[in-house]
Design a protein around this motif. Structure first.
Motif, PDB file in Angstrom:
ATOM      1  N   LYS A 132       0.830  -1.198   0.000  1.00 40.49           N
ATOM      2  CA  LYS A 132       0.000   0.000   0.000  1.00 40.49           C
ATOM      3  C   LYS A 132       0.872   1.258   0.000  1.00 40.49           C
ATOM      4  O   LYS A 132       1.876   1.324   0.700  1.00 40.49           O
ATOM      5  CB  LYS A 132      -0.940   0.008   1.208  1.00 40.49           C
ATOM      6  N   VAL A 134       1.742   5.127   0.761  1.00 38.83           N
ATOM      7  CA  VAL A 134       1.530   6.274   1.642  1.00 38.83           C
ATOM      8  C   VAL A 134       2.401   7.422   1.138  1.00 38.83           C
ATOM      9  O   VAL A 134       3.576   7.223   0.818  1.00 38.83           O
ATOM     10  CB  VAL A 134       1.909   5.954   3.106  1.00 38.83           C
ATOM     11  N   LEU A 152       6.748   5.349  10.087  1.00 37.09           N
ATOM     12  CA  LEU A 152       6.540   4.730   8.773  1.00 37.09           C
ATOM     13  C   LEU A 152       7.665   3.757   8.436  1.00 37.09           C
ATOM     14  O   LEU A 152       7.428   2.700   7.844  1.00 37.09           O
ATOM     15  CB  LEU A 152       6.440   5.814   7.705  1.00 37.09           C
ATOM     16  N   TYR A 159       3.874  -0.796   4.100  1.00 36.41           N
ATOM     17  CA  TYR A 159       3.636   0.356   3.234  1.00 36.41           C
ATOM     18  C   TYR A 159       4.858   0.693   2.379  1.00 36.41           C
ATOM     19  O   TYR A 159       6.006   0.488   2.800  1.00 36.41           O
ATOM     20  CB  TYR A 159       3.288   1.588   4.084  1.00 36.41           C
ATOM     21  N   VAL A 161       6.476   4.002   1.099  1.00 34.84           N
ATOM     22  CA  VAL A 161       6.389   5.393   1.524  1.00 34.84           C
ATOM     23  C   VAL A 161       7.035   6.300   0.479  1.00 34.84           C
ATOM     24  O   VAL A 161       8.178   6.069   0.064  1.00 34.84           O
ATOM     25  CB  VAL A 161       7.065   5.604   2.894  1.00 34.84           C
ATOM     26  N   VAL A 227      -0.120  13.865   5.608  1.00 43.33           N
ATOM     27  CA  VAL A 227      -0.088  12.438   5.310  1.00 43.33           C
ATOM     28  C   VAL A 227      -1.304  12.041   4.470  1.00 43.33           C
ATOM     29  O   VAL A 227      -2.443  12.327   4.852  1.00 43.33           O
ATOM     30  CB  VAL A 227      -0.073  11.599   6.602  1.00 43.33           C
ATOM     31  N   ALA A 229      -3.195   8.855   3.189  1.00 42.24           N
ATOM     32  CA  ALA A 229      -3.326   7.419   3.433  1.00 42.24           C
ATOM     33  C   ALA A 229      -3.551   6.674   2.115  1.00 42.24           C
ATOM     34  O   ALA A 229      -3.861   7.285   1.089  1.00 42.24           O
ATOM     35  CB  ALA A 229      -4.486   7.160   4.393  1.00 42.24           C
ATOM     36  N   PRO A 230      -3.417   5.345   2.122  1.00 42.20           N
ATOM     37  CA  PRO A 230      -3.607   4.566   0.891  1.00 42.20           C
ATOM     38  C   PRO A 230      -4.965   4.782   0.234  1.00 42.20           C
ATOM     39  O   PRO A 230      -5.084   4.701  -0.985  1.00 42.20           O
ATOM     40  CB  PRO A 230      -3.440   3.123   1.368  1.00 42.20           C
ATOM     41  N   SER A 235      -4.378  13.530   6.592  1.00 36.30           N
ATOM     42  CA  SER A 235      -4.163  14.052   7.937  1.00 36.30           C
ATOM     43  C   SER A 235      -3.286  15.285   7.837  1.00 36.30           C
ATOM     44  O   SER A 235      -2.159  15.221   7.338  1.00 36.30           O
ATOM     45  CB  SER A 235      -3.500  13.004   8.843  1.00 36.30           C
ATOM     46  N   LEU A 244      -0.644   7.194  14.237  1.00 32.86           N
ATOM     47  CA  LEU A 244      -0.455   7.246  12.791  1.00 32.86           C
ATOM     48  C   LEU A 244      -0.796   5.897  12.169  1.00 32.86           C
ATOM     49  O   LEU A 244      -1.430   5.835  11.107  1.00 32.86           O
ATOM     50  CB  LEU A 244       0.989   7.640  12.468  1.00 32.86           C
ATOM     51  N   LEU A 248      -3.679   5.314   9.262  1.00 34.80           N
ATOM     52  CA  LEU A 248      -3.411   4.671   7.970  1.00 34.80           C
ATOM     53  C   LEU A 248      -4.288   3.438   7.773  1.00 34.80           C
ATOM     54  O   LEU A 248      -4.696   3.128   6.654  1.00 34.80           O
ATOM     55  CB  LEU A 248      -1.946   4.288   7.875  1.00 34.80           C
TER      56      LEU A 248
END
Length: 255
Positions: A132, A134, A152, A159, A161, A227, A229-230, A235, A244, A248
């Motif tokens: 995923k 981010v 992260l 994730y 990133v 941030v 998210a997927p 946020s 966090l 997510l």
């Protein structure tokens, strides 16, 4: 959305060739609650109808969505303008937004890949091997950003990133060191020295920094870490009602 990519490129060229003006100044705070609805201004038009729900629209240039008696309105935050016609989200293929559910599904989310934005033209660092994606916008001098990045990094098995590093006044050189590093993620995470890991040649760094400033301004990056998210939820700053990791995973839509 190819017009956005051409807009970024043309503005970046102008910024690099001209005076080094910083277009986007983002803060370093936790996410904040939505601003209060300008109730007196609303009452002048709608009478004393109760506001059922309201949301800021941070990527829409100072607007907020208001639902009253089942009808959706868009209002400027200063209470001057009220729109009650058809609202379409051109960042989501012209989707018509008729309800607060539509606002929450589309207007409060970002499909960054759908914007046809080339992240290779920005100052970025990539890490993680999860399934995923981010995206997080950060600045070098932000303690909450460092906290988010470390968190992260600990979830790198879940994730992928994409960190976008936004220059701030007085922080151009740290951003350049990350951008020009052989391993930008290692420098960003404090696992390598920028001096030891710099590329021999880095001629396009100024253009990438300018493009990053412009992109962050258009997207609406107002606080960092910003941030995505997927699933596109955003946020503005570190999540306040959960961790966090919880944000997510979808346990808080922290707008």
């Amino acid at each position: 959305m190819k017009h956005l990519r051409s807009l970024f490129s043309s503005l970046a060229r102008s910024l690099v060739c001209g005076t080094a003006v910083l277009l986007a100044v983002v803060g370093q705070a936790h996410a904040q609650e939505s601003e209060a609805v300008p109730q007196q201004a609303l009452n002048r038009v709608l009478g004393n109808q109760e506001v059922d729900e309201a949301h800021d629209l941070p990527t829409a240039g100072g607007l907020m969505a208001i639902e009253s008696n089942g009808k959706l309105y868009i209002m400027s935050k200063n209470g001057r303008y009220l729109f009650d016609g058809t609202l379409r989200d051109l960042w989501h293929d012209g989707q018509t937004l008729d309800s607060m559910g539509d606002i929450e599904r589309y207007a409060l989310r970002l499909d960054l890949d759908g914007l046809d934005l080339d992240f290779d033209e920005l100052v970025t660092a990539h890490f993680g091997k999860g399934s995923k994606q981010v995206t997080v916008f950060v600045t070098p001098d932000c303690a909450h950003c460092s906290q988010a990045l470390n968190t992260l990094a600990d979830m790198s098995d879940r994730y992928r990133v994409r960190a976008v590093i936004v220059p701030r006044p007085g922080q151009v050189e740290p951003v350049r060191r990350i951008d020009c590093a052989n391993d930008p993620a290692a420098v960003l995470l404090g696992r390598a020295s920028g001096d030891e890991a710099l590329q021999a040649s880095c001629p396009d760094s100024a253009k990438r920094m300018a493009s990053t400033l412009i992109a962050s301004r258009i997207i609406g990056v107002d606080r960092v870490p910003y941030v995505v998210a997927p699933d596109g939820r955003v946020s503005h700053g570190m999540p306040t009602q959960t961790s966090l990791a919880g944000f997510l995973a979808g346990t808080e839509a922290n707008q």
